[in-house]
Design an enzyme around this catalytic site. Structure first.
Site, mmCIF file in Angstrom:
data_model
loop_
_atom_site.group_PDB
_atom_site.id
_atom_site.type_symbol
_atom_site.label_atom_id
_atom_site.label_comp_id
_atom_site.label_asym_id
_atom_site.label_seq_id
_atom_site.Cartn_x
_atom_site.Cartn_y
_atom_site.Cartn_z
ATOM 1 N N ALA A 151 1.478 8.207 -13.448
ATOM 2 C CA ALA A 151 1.098 9.437 -12.750
ATOM 3 C C ALA A 151 -0.344 9.359 -12.290
ATOM 4 O O ALA A 151 -1.001 10.370 -12.096
ATOM 5 C CB ALA A 151 1.296 10.627 -13.683
ATOM 6 N N GLY A 153 -1.738 7.345 -9.520
ATOM 7 C CA GLY A 153 -2.007 7.248 -8.093
ATOM 8 C C GLY A 153 -1.722 8.557 -7.411
ATOM 9 O O GLY A 153 -0.779 9.246 -7.766
ATOM 10 N N ARG A 211 0.558 13.369 0.270
ATOM 11 C CA ARG A 211 0.401 14.137 1.494
ATOM 12 C C ARG A 211 0.730 15.610 1.216
ATOM 13 O O ARG A 211 1.319 16.303 2.017
ATOM 14 C CB ARG A 211 1.321 13.572 2.583
ATOM 15 C CG ARG A 211 0.977 12.127 2.939
ATOM 16 C CD ARG A 211 1.687 11.656 4.180
ATOM 17 N NE ARG A 211 3.133 11.638 4.028
ATOM 18 C CZ ARG A 211 3.817 10.672 3.421
ATOM 19 N NH1 ARG A 211 3.192 9.650 2.893
ATOM 20 N NH2 ARG A 211 5.136 10.732 3.339
ATOM 21 N N TYR A 245 -4.508 49.731 -20.490
ATOM 22 C CA TYR A 245 -5.726 48.996 -20.123
ATOM 23 C C TYR A 245 -6.833 49.969 -19.773
ATOM 24 O O TYR A 245 -6.631 50.882 -18.965
ATOM 25 C CB TYR A 245 -5.402 48.096 -18.922
ATOM 26 C CG TYR A 245 -6.486 47.135 -18.524
ATOM 27 C CD1 TYR A 245 -7.101 46.312 -19.455
ATOM 28 C CD2 TYR A 245 -6.882 47.031 -17.191
ATOM 29 C CE1 TYR A 245 -8.090 45.413 -19.065
ATOM 30 C CE2 TYR A 245 -7.855 46.133 -16.793
ATOM 31 C CZ TYR A 245 -8.464 45.324 -17.741
ATOM 32 O OH TYR A 245 -9.433 44.435 -17.364
HETATM 33 C C1 UD1 Z 1 6.775 1.866 -5.206
HETATM 34 C C2 UD1 Z 1 7.471 0.517 -5.426
HETATM 35 C C3 UD1 Z 1 8.587 0.390 -4.384
HETATM 36 C C4 UD1 Z 1 9.548 1.555 -4.517
HETATM 37 C C5 UD1 Z 1 8.817 2.880 -4.412
HETATM 38 C C6 UD1 Z 1 9.748 4.018 -4.759
HETATM 39 C C7 UD1 Z 1 5.794 -1.047 -6.265
HETATM 40 C C8 UD1 Z 1 4.884 -2.155 -5.909
HETATM 41 N N1 UD1 Z 1 6.521 -0.541 -5.259
HETATM 42 O O1 UD1 Z 1 6.160 1.838 -3.960
HETATM 43 O O2 UD1 Z 1 9.280 -0.823 -4.575
HETATM 44 O O3 UD1 Z 1 10.546 1.472 -3.516
HETATM 45 O O4 UD1 Z 1 7.714 2.926 -5.331
HETATM 46 O O5 UD1 Z 1 9.139 5.247 -4.522
HETATM 47 O O6 UD1 Z 1 5.885 -0.663 -7.410
HETATM 48 N N2 UD1 Z 1 0.639 4.401 -9.440
HETATM 49 C C9 UD1 Z 1 -0.348 4.399 -10.385
HETATM 50 N N3 UD1 Z 1 -1.382 3.561 -10.237
HETATM 51 C C10 UD1 Z 1 -1.493 2.694 -9.193
HETATM 52 C C11 UD1 Z 1 -0.463 2.712 -8.229
HETATM 53 C C12 UD1 Z 1 0.598 3.584 -8.390
HETATM 54 O O7 UD1 Z 1 -0.289 5.157 -11.366
HETATM 55 O O8 UD1 Z 1 -2.465 1.935 -9.153
HETATM 56 C C13 UD1 Z 1 1.779 5.326 -9.625
HETATM 57 C C14 UD1 Z 1 1.800 6.435 -8.606
HETATM 58 O O9 UD1 Z 1 1.225 7.629 -9.173
HETATM 59 C C15 UD1 Z 1 3.287 6.673 -8.389
HETATM 60 C C16 UD1 Z 1 3.890 5.331 -8.668
HETATM 61 O O10 UD1 Z 1 2.960 4.601 -9.424
HETATM 62 O O11 UD1 Z 1 3.796 7.605 -9.312
HETATM 63 C C17 UD1 Z 1 4.281 4.577 -7.408
HETATM 64 O O12 UD1 Z 1 3.141 4.304 -6.638
HETATM 65 P P1 UD1 Z 1 3.178 4.338 -5.044
HETATM 66 O O13 UD1 Z 1 1.857 3.937 -4.526
HETATM 67 O O14 UD1 Z 1 3.759 5.612 -4.581
HETATM 68 O O15 UD1 Z 1 4.195 3.124 -4.740
HETATM 69 P P2 UD1 Z 1 5.092 2.932 -3.464
HETATM 70 O O16 UD1 Z 1 4.298 2.259 -2.409
HETATM 71 O O17 UD1 Z 1 5.766 4.202 -3.130
#
Ligand code: UD1
Ligand code: MG
Length: 449
Positions: A10, A12, A16, A371
């Site tokens: 949780a 990243g 949007r 109140y």
């Molecule tokens: C990721 C998957 C992709 C999948 C998609 C589904 C990877 C490399 N890719 O891509 O295959 O189809 O999810 O939605 O895993 N997060 C962190 N720290 C980070 C990066 C991400 O905590 O450094 C968390 C984000 O909060 C999120 C999740 O990991 O909950 C996914 O990250 P996000 O950047 O949305 O990955 P996608 O590009 O969507």
């Protein structure tokens, strides 16, 4: 029984949502998205739950602990990819639980059944199990590259070849790992890719290089959809409401117009509860058997006892405790109050910070004035009392059992049991007064207007 560690990512944002609040705290069916994910992890029987959050996300940490008090919270200080995020929970991984399941905090529709089906192949010797789905548009998702039905690799959008981009089967974002090698797999992952990130998805190819198997479990879109926008939040809400309404009806509640009734993830409706159209349930509501909730009522943080009738147009706020057979009618608001069995408050009233004894009748337009601009004060009303219409009860005050309040009273002092309290000016009739006024007006003696 294989032990289970669930790691919820949780950290990243990549959001949007146009919001000052972290994405995973946005609510679906009255519960934060990360709360849904944690609830599913708990229901799956996780021995340990870790959440990886971003720096300065204390509010997320508080929500994690509210949902799962024993959860471990790790901070990922730099956002360097999903594998990097999982490694923030290295301490938990080092315990080498049998199964490790990684979930994303923004997929509120995942259920414990989905988690279990993802774990099944691990028991059969697979090193990695990936949840696949077929979204309407695969754009942006990692594609599941298979060969003769075997999962070979996961290719992220930015790294995929034109041919790979045609693959419809995508990574939903839920992955399970053999806990004995999860840490070793993760440590082998590098960042040589288009985003210069450590991709968790690379674990598939690495496992295969080590001679271990990776498999896909397919799930329906409704079970895995992720939320990145407010529009997707509303779509998730609609799916979850559909589920909750079905569950309520299976549990024995009648929803006359289910699509107009909004439930919370934790709403409990008993058997033979009858819910009329346009009713909203907020968090923390329990409704016992045989209750009728009439149209346009708004209920949160309340317990409604067996056989009670609520509404139409009633508002029950947190701490409303309605005993058996209580009637709360139209345009009545109840807050932080205990209404003993048989109490009736049928019209246009506010009862707050009060306790009301059994079978007391509260007349139309009664207000507990709780109140004073600084603090809230309590009203205590005994059993079998009769509160006359349009009474103002200025708290703190106690009204004894069987007491009677004269209509229109302003009550500022305690009323003994079985007494009549009259808190208003006496009526004075002046015979002929109105007729004399009209005569003087007609004669111009009293100026008009
Ligand atoms: C990721 C998957 C992709 C999948 C998609 C589904 C990877 C490399 N890719 O891509 O295959 O189809 O999810 O939605 O895993 N997060 C962190 N720290 C980070 C990066 C991400 O905590 O450094 C968390 C984000 O909060 C999120 C999740 O990991 O909950 C996914 O990250 P996000 O950047 O949305 O990955 P996608 O590009 O969507
Ligand atoms: Mg994403």
């Amino acid at each position: 029984m294989r032990s289970l560690l669930v790691i919820v990512l949780a950290a990243g944002e990549g959001t949007r949502m146009a919001s000052s609040m972290p994405k995973v705290l946005h609510a679906v069916a009255g519960r934060s998205m990360v709360g849904h994910v944690l609830a599913a992890a708990s229901a799956a029987g996780a021995a340990s739950i870790s959440a990886v959050i971003g720096p300065d996300h204390d509010a997320v940490a508080r929500e994690v602990h509210r949902m799962v008090p024993g959860a471990d919270v790790f901070v990922q200080h730099e956002r360097r990819g999903t594998a990097h995020a999982v490694l923030a929970a290295r301490e938990a991984l080092a315990h080498r639980y049998d199964d490790v399941v990684v979930m994303y905090g923004d997929t509120p529709l995942v259920t414990s059944e989905t988690i279990q089906s993802l774990r099944t192949p691990l028991a059969g010797g697979a090193a990695v199990s990936v949840l696949g789905f077929r979204p309407a548009s695969p754009f942006g998702y990692g594609r599941l590259v298979t060969s003769n039905g075997v999962l070979v690799a996961i290719r992220e959008e930015k790294d995929a070849s034109a041919e790979e981009k045609l693959i419809g089967l995508c990574n939903a974002g839920l992955m399970a790992f053999d806990g004995q090698i999860a840490l070793d797999l993760l440590e082998r992952i590098g960042d040589a890719n288009a985003k210069k990130e450590f991709y968790l998805t690379d674990a598939v190819e690495i496992a295969r290089e080590l001679g271990r198997e990776a498999v896909v479990c397919e799930a329906a879109v409704e079970d895995v959809a992720g939320v990145n926008t407010r529009a997707q939040l509303a779509e998730a809400e609609a799916i979850l409401q559909g589920r909750l309404r079905r569950l309520a009806m299976e549990g024995g509640a009648t929803l006359v117009a289910p699509e107009t009734v909004f439930l919370c993830a934790d709403t409990k409706l008993g058997r033979d509860v009858f819910v009329e159209p346009n009713v909203f349930f907020g968090p923390g509501v329990t409704v016992d058997d045989g209750v009728r909730i009439r149209a346009f009522s708004h209920i949160e943080g309340a317990h409604v006892g067996r056989g009670a009738i609520v509404g139409p147009f009633a508002r029950l706020r947190p701490g409303a405790e309605l005993g058996e057979g209580v009637h709360v009618g139209n345009f009545v608001e109840i807050k932080a109050s205990d209404l003993a069995p048989g109490v009736k408050v049928n019209h246009l009233s506010y009862v707050g910070d009060s306790s009301v004894g059994a079978n007391t009748n509260i007349g139309a337009g009664t207000i507990t004035c709780n109140y004073d601009g600084f603090a809230k004060h309590r009203t205590t009303i005994g059993a079998n009392a009769f509160i006359g219409t349009n009474s103002l009860i200025v708290a703190p005050v106690t009204i004894g059992d069987g007491a009677y309040l004269a209509t229109g009273s302003v009550i500022t002092e305690d009323v003994p049991a079985d007494a009549l309290a009259v808190g208003r000016a006496r009526q004075v009739n002046k015979p002929g007064w109105a007729a004399r006024l009209r005569e003087r007006l007609a004669a111009g003696i009293v100026p008009k207007g």
